[in-house]
Design an enzyme around this catalytic site. Structure first.
Site, PDB file in Angstrom:
ATOM      1  CB  SER A 147      -0.970  -0.047   1.181  1.00  0.00           C
ATOM      2  OG  SER A 147      -1.928   0.969   1.049  1.00  0.00           O
ATOM      3  CG  ASP A 294      -3.091   4.160  -1.380  1.00  0.00           C
ATOM      4  OD1 ASP A 294      -3.842   3.963  -2.351  1.00  0.00           O
ATOM      5  OD2 ASP A 294      -3.039   3.391  -0.405  1.00  0.00           O
TER       6      ASP A 294
END
Length: 543
Positions: A147, A294
């Site tokens: 992530s 992100d």
């Protein structure tokens, strides 16, 4: 101890299938670097509800092919015990170092275990994998991603067949299967036999993104977009083009996938400085809003012009805006959020006559709410199409907030105007975070113990009406390591982060406002209260 450490390292080396980590480990053994070896062999990366996440490198305390093969073999054994003897496992991956290798190893292990495996065609956003699980009727899914962690990290996220991330007890049961694997030589890994998917799954995902928008809604808002060196760009651009929005202006320096994330210290839109290049681009092109994903594009950040310059909206602000937009569009179903998110969502749902649920932190819990229509979490995660993606999705969230900005633009208004309206209607809900990153994890345990032994009786001069230790669970929540303080006009939650070495404190104050004219004074009051709560909480926790 020294001989034992060297022996364990040598045993690991003998099994390691990756030349790069073999060379790295051989050098450490040869140098007799017991400090570094102890850091890598002092335990194993723990498989939990976030799956695995850690720094790349050799040894059981790092992310590497050996650790991933064991994790895949443990997952395969778990699935077979659940009766999924020939079920399909879908595998996705991001553009980080080693992600493609870890995805391929997972496919090989699943195939060797007699399961069917299908790998997404290239690095794609995590929501595409979450969608693919339900779309293809898979029994499980794996996404190789860390992530928004630093460049040296990678991770391994596991979903079951309902398309949502694992929760207890599945995590512990999979972990037990991983621990039961004696040797990597016992894990069959054929060279072929799995499927590499084509773009049909991605096309099906994109076809669903249209459905989050209202038919015939205005599509005029102009955006600046940054993929933050991740995998979001192509999918977001395709979704925006299909929807008929103006083409987003890209932040060129961050548009291409780059596992080294060269322009940011942390590839997370919430981190200081991460949005600087996007704001610079916005100052030259003057869009209606700035959108950021992100690196794996499951989160969506939004920035707006406020006064003379650009500022990031908090996740709670975006969460409330999307909720208000869905209510205005006549959405039915349950609105849900995690306990660390703003209580404003509950007020919006109540006023609209909609069911509302609070869950533990993480989309693994939000996605499981019965009848879910919309779920969000303050850490920039929004689930706006739960039938398609049972997880946070930074692509569909970007579409929805851009639709809202377009609707408001047609009315000569902005997202900030709508936030003002919500504050007057429901009270000004102001949120903030006190987040402490530590090198030594015992500091977090010490702070939690201190707060449990001597809970604060007031913060910022506001009496603590109720103090709850969430390890005991509540009527509606399963046990979790956290503390919740309800104050007269405020709320505080303290918990260790599940994915980073951080103690996180989530603060909210609610200041009543009777009219728009009272907003500036209410904002000043809210800022003062949040500052004082932070100060008093720091003192109470000793951080």
């Amino acid at each position: 101890m020294h001989d034992d450490l060297i022996a364990r390292a040598e045993a690991w080396l003998a099994e390691d299938p990756d030349q790069e980590t073999r060379d790295e480990l051989a050098k450490l053994i040869e140098a007799g670097d017991t400090t570094e070896l102890a850091a890598r062999f002092g335990g194993t990366l723990q498989f939990g509800t976030a799956g695995l996440r850690g720094e790349l490198g050799a040894g059981p305390m790092r992310m590497n092919r050996s650790v991933v093969i064991r994790a895949a073999a443990g997952l395969a054994a778990y699935l077979k015990k659940q009766g999924h003897t020939d079920g399909l496992v879908v595998i996705g991956y991001d553009a980080r170092h080693k992600s493609a290798d870890f995805a391929r190893d997972t496919a090989a292990v699943m195939t060797g275990a007699g399961l069917r495996a299908a790998v997404l065609p290239r690095p794609l956003p995590t929501p595409v994998l979450a969608f693919a699980i339900r779309h293809l009727g898979a029994v499980a899914g794996v996404e190789v991603t860390a992530s928004h962690n630093p460049p040296r990290d990678n991770g391994y996220k596991v979903y079951l067949g309902d398309g949502s991330q694992i929760v207890p007890p599945a995590d512990a049961e999979i972990a037990a299967e991983i621990d039961a694997i004696a040797s990597l030589h016992d894990v069959p890994r054929p060279d072929a036999g799995w499927e590499t998917l084509d773009d049909a799954v991605l096309d099906a995902y994109l076809a669903r993104t249209d459905a989050v928008l209202a038919a015939g809604s205005p599509r005029t808002a102009r955006t600046v977009y940054t993929a933050m060196h991740g995998v979001g760009r192509d999918v977001l651009l395709a979704a925006f083009a299909r929807a008929g929005f103006p083409e987003p202006v890209l932040v060129a320096e961050q548009a291409d996938p780059d596992p080294d994330f060269p322009t940011v210290a942390f590839p997370n839109p919430e981190e200081p400085g991460a949005m600087d290049l996007a704001f610079a681009q916005a100052r030259t092109t003057d869009p209606d809003l700035v959108i950021a994903n992100d690196p794996d594009a499951d989160r969506c950040a939004v920035a707006v012009k406020d006064g003379g310059d650009w500022r990031m909206l908090r996740g709670d602000e975006v969460g409330a805006l999307i909720a208000a937009h869905l209510v205005r569009r006549g959405a039915r179903g349950t609105f849900a959020e995690s306990i660390v998110s703003s209580s404003l969502l509950g007020r919006i749902a109540e006023k609209a006559g909609l069911p509302y649920e609070e869950t533990l932190t993480g989309f693994k819990w939000i996605a499981r709410v019965d009848g879910l229509r919309y779920g969000y979490e303050e850490a920039l995660g929004y689930c706006v199409d739960p039938e398609g993606v049972r997880d946070k999705d930074g692509i569909t969230a970007a579409l929805l907030i851009t639709e809202l900005a377009s609707v408001l633009k047609e009315e000569g208004r902005t997202l900030l105007d709508l936030l003002d309206d919500l504050a007057v209607e429901h009270g000004l809900h102001a949120t903030d975070q006190l987040s402490v990153r530590v090198q030594d994890l015992s500091l977090i345990a010490d702070a939690m113990r201190r707060l449990r032994e001597q809970p604060p009786t007031e913060l910022a001069g506001l009496p603590v009406v109720r103090a709850e230790d969430l390890t005991r669970g509540t009527e509606k929540l399963p046990p979790t390591d956290g503390l919740r303080y309800t104050l007269d006009g405020a709320r505080v939650i303290v918990r260790p982060s599940g994915t980073e070495p951080k103690l996180k404190c989530y603060l909210e104050v609610v200041v009543p406002v009777s009219a728009h004219a009272g907003l500036p004074a209410a904002r000043t009051r809210a800022t003062e209260l949040l500052t004082a709560v932070k100060r008093d909480l720091s003192a109470a926790a000793g951080i």
